[in-house]
Motif scaffolding. Structure first.
Motif, PDB file in Angstrom:
ATOM      1  N   THR A   1       0.829  -1.199   0.000  1.00  0.00           N
ATOM      2  CA  THR A   1       0.000   0.000   0.000  1.00  0.00           C
ATOM      3  C   THR A   1       0.866   1.253   0.000  1.00  0.00           C
TER       4      THR A   1
ATOM      5  N   SER B   1       2.367   1.772  -3.412  1.00  0.00           N
ATOM      6  CA  SER B   1       1.368   2.306  -4.344  1.00  0.00           C
ATOM      7  C   SER B   1       1.132   3.787  -4.096  1.00  0.00           C
ATOM      8  N   ILE B   2       1.035   4.177  -2.838  1.00  0.00           N
ATOM      9  CA  ILE B   2       0.834   5.595  -2.510  1.00  0.00           C
ATOM     10  C   ILE B   2       2.015   6.412  -3.037  1.00  0.00           C
TER      11      ILE B   2
ATOM     12  N   GLU C   1       0.994   9.208  -5.689  1.00  0.00           N
ATOM     13  CA  GLU C   1       0.764  10.369  -4.837  1.00  0.00           C
ATOM     14  C   GLU C   1       0.535  11.650  -5.636  1.00  0.00           C
TER      15      GLU C   1
ATOM     16  N   SER D   1      -2.931  10.366  -3.863  1.00  0.00           N
ATOM     17  CA  SER D   1      -3.851   9.306  -4.229  1.00  0.00           C
ATOM     18  C   SER D   1      -5.120   9.438  -3.401  1.00  0.00           C
TER      19      SER D   1
ATOM     20  N   LEU E   1      -6.559   3.701  -4.887  1.00  0.00           N
ATOM     21  CA  LEU E   1      -5.782   2.576  -4.368  1.00  0.00           C
ATOM     22  C   LEU E   1      -6.562   1.274  -4.515  1.00  0.00           C
TER      23      LEU E   1
ATOM     24  N   LEU F   1      -5.625   2.224   5.444  1.00  0.00           N
ATOM     25  CA  LEU F   1      -5.216   3.618   5.550  1.00  0.00           C
ATOM     26  C   LEU F   1      -5.310   4.111   6.995  1.00  0.00           C
TER      27      LEU F   1
ATOM     28  N   ILE G   1       1.266   7.860   6.799  1.00  0.00           N
ATOM     29  CA  ILE G   1       0.529   8.608   5.776  1.00  0.00           C
ATOM     30  C   ILE G   1      -0.248   9.730   6.440  1.00  0.00           C
TER      31      ILE G   1
ATOM     32  N   ARG H   1      -3.886  12.137   5.556  1.00  0.00           N
ATOM     33  CA  ARG H   1      -5.064  12.285   4.692  1.00  0.00           C
ATOM     34  C   ARG H   1      -5.622  13.685   4.904  1.00  0.00           C
TER      35      ARG H   1
ATOM     36  N   GLU I   1      -7.199  13.267  -0.164  1.00  0.00           N
ATOM     37  CA  GLU I   1      -5.897  12.884  -0.704  1.00  0.00           C
ATOM     38  C   GLU I   1      -5.093  12.133   0.341  1.00  0.00           C
ATOM     39  N   VAL I   2      -4.399  11.120  -0.123  1.00  0.00           N
ATOM     40  CA  VAL I   2      -3.525  10.320   0.733  1.00  0.00           C
ATOM     41  C   VAL I   2      -2.092  10.602   0.292  1.00  0.00           C
ATOM     42  N   ARG I   3      -1.255  10.938   1.262  1.00  0.00           N
ATOM     43  CA  ARG I   3       0.155  11.214   0.988  1.00  0.00           C
ATOM     44  C   ARG I   3       1.025  10.535   2.050  1.00  0.00           C
TER      45      ARG I   3
END
Length: 151
Positions: free
Chosen positions: A49, A52-53, A57, A59, A64, A79, A88, A90, A101-103
């Motif tokens: 995960t 992928s982020i 990014e 994301s 995802l 998450l 991460i 959010r 957004e996920v970073r």
């Protein structure tokens, strides 16, 4: 209750199946990666995960999920776990009010980079051990399976 002879017969039967061998190789890789990632405090699915982020990014959970990491519900749980570990963050998207957004955080970047070095090393060791000819055969098998099963 099956006797040892029954288990032995089942094992011989399954050993003739390509899926058995693919599953065993996958299990060996996952178990080896899990042991290597343990000191970093993450699991193989968490590593996947985070990776992928890193490459998507910024994301979103939906994006995802579409990559095949899991259902929207399982991604939401993942998450939450990664956010709880400080890997991460959010936040609401400045572009879309309903999109979150996920970073990666700095710790997340450091962790995924270390994890990827470990995981890539494991894969490189296996590739070196089997040689390029066998590696190319694996790629060919994957291509045939896609052509055969994705009609």
């Amino acid at each position: 209750m099956a006797e040892n002879g029954g288990i032995s017969h089942l094992s011989e039967f399954l050993d003739d199946r390509i899926g058995t061998h693919v599953r065993r190789i996958t299990r060996l890789l996952i178990d080896t990666k899990a042991a290597a990632l343990q000191p970093l405090g993450i699991t193989v699915p968490q590593y996947s995960t985070l990776l992928s982020i890193k490459h998507l990014e910024p994301s979103s959970a939906a994006q995802l999920s579409r990559t095949g990491l899991g259902t929207p519900q399982s991604i939401a749980t993942m998450l939450s776990t990664l956010e709880g570990k400080g890997l991460i963050s959010r936040q609401a998207s400045p572009m879309h009010q309903k999109l979150v957004e996920v970073r990666l955080t700095r710790l997340g970047e450091k962790t995924v980079d270390e994890a990827d070095q470990l995981a890539a090393g494991i894969e490189a060791d296996l590739r070196k051990a089997i040689g390029e000819e066998h590696f190319n055969s694996i790629i060919a098998i994957e291509r045939v399976a896609k052509e055969l099963f994705q009609k």
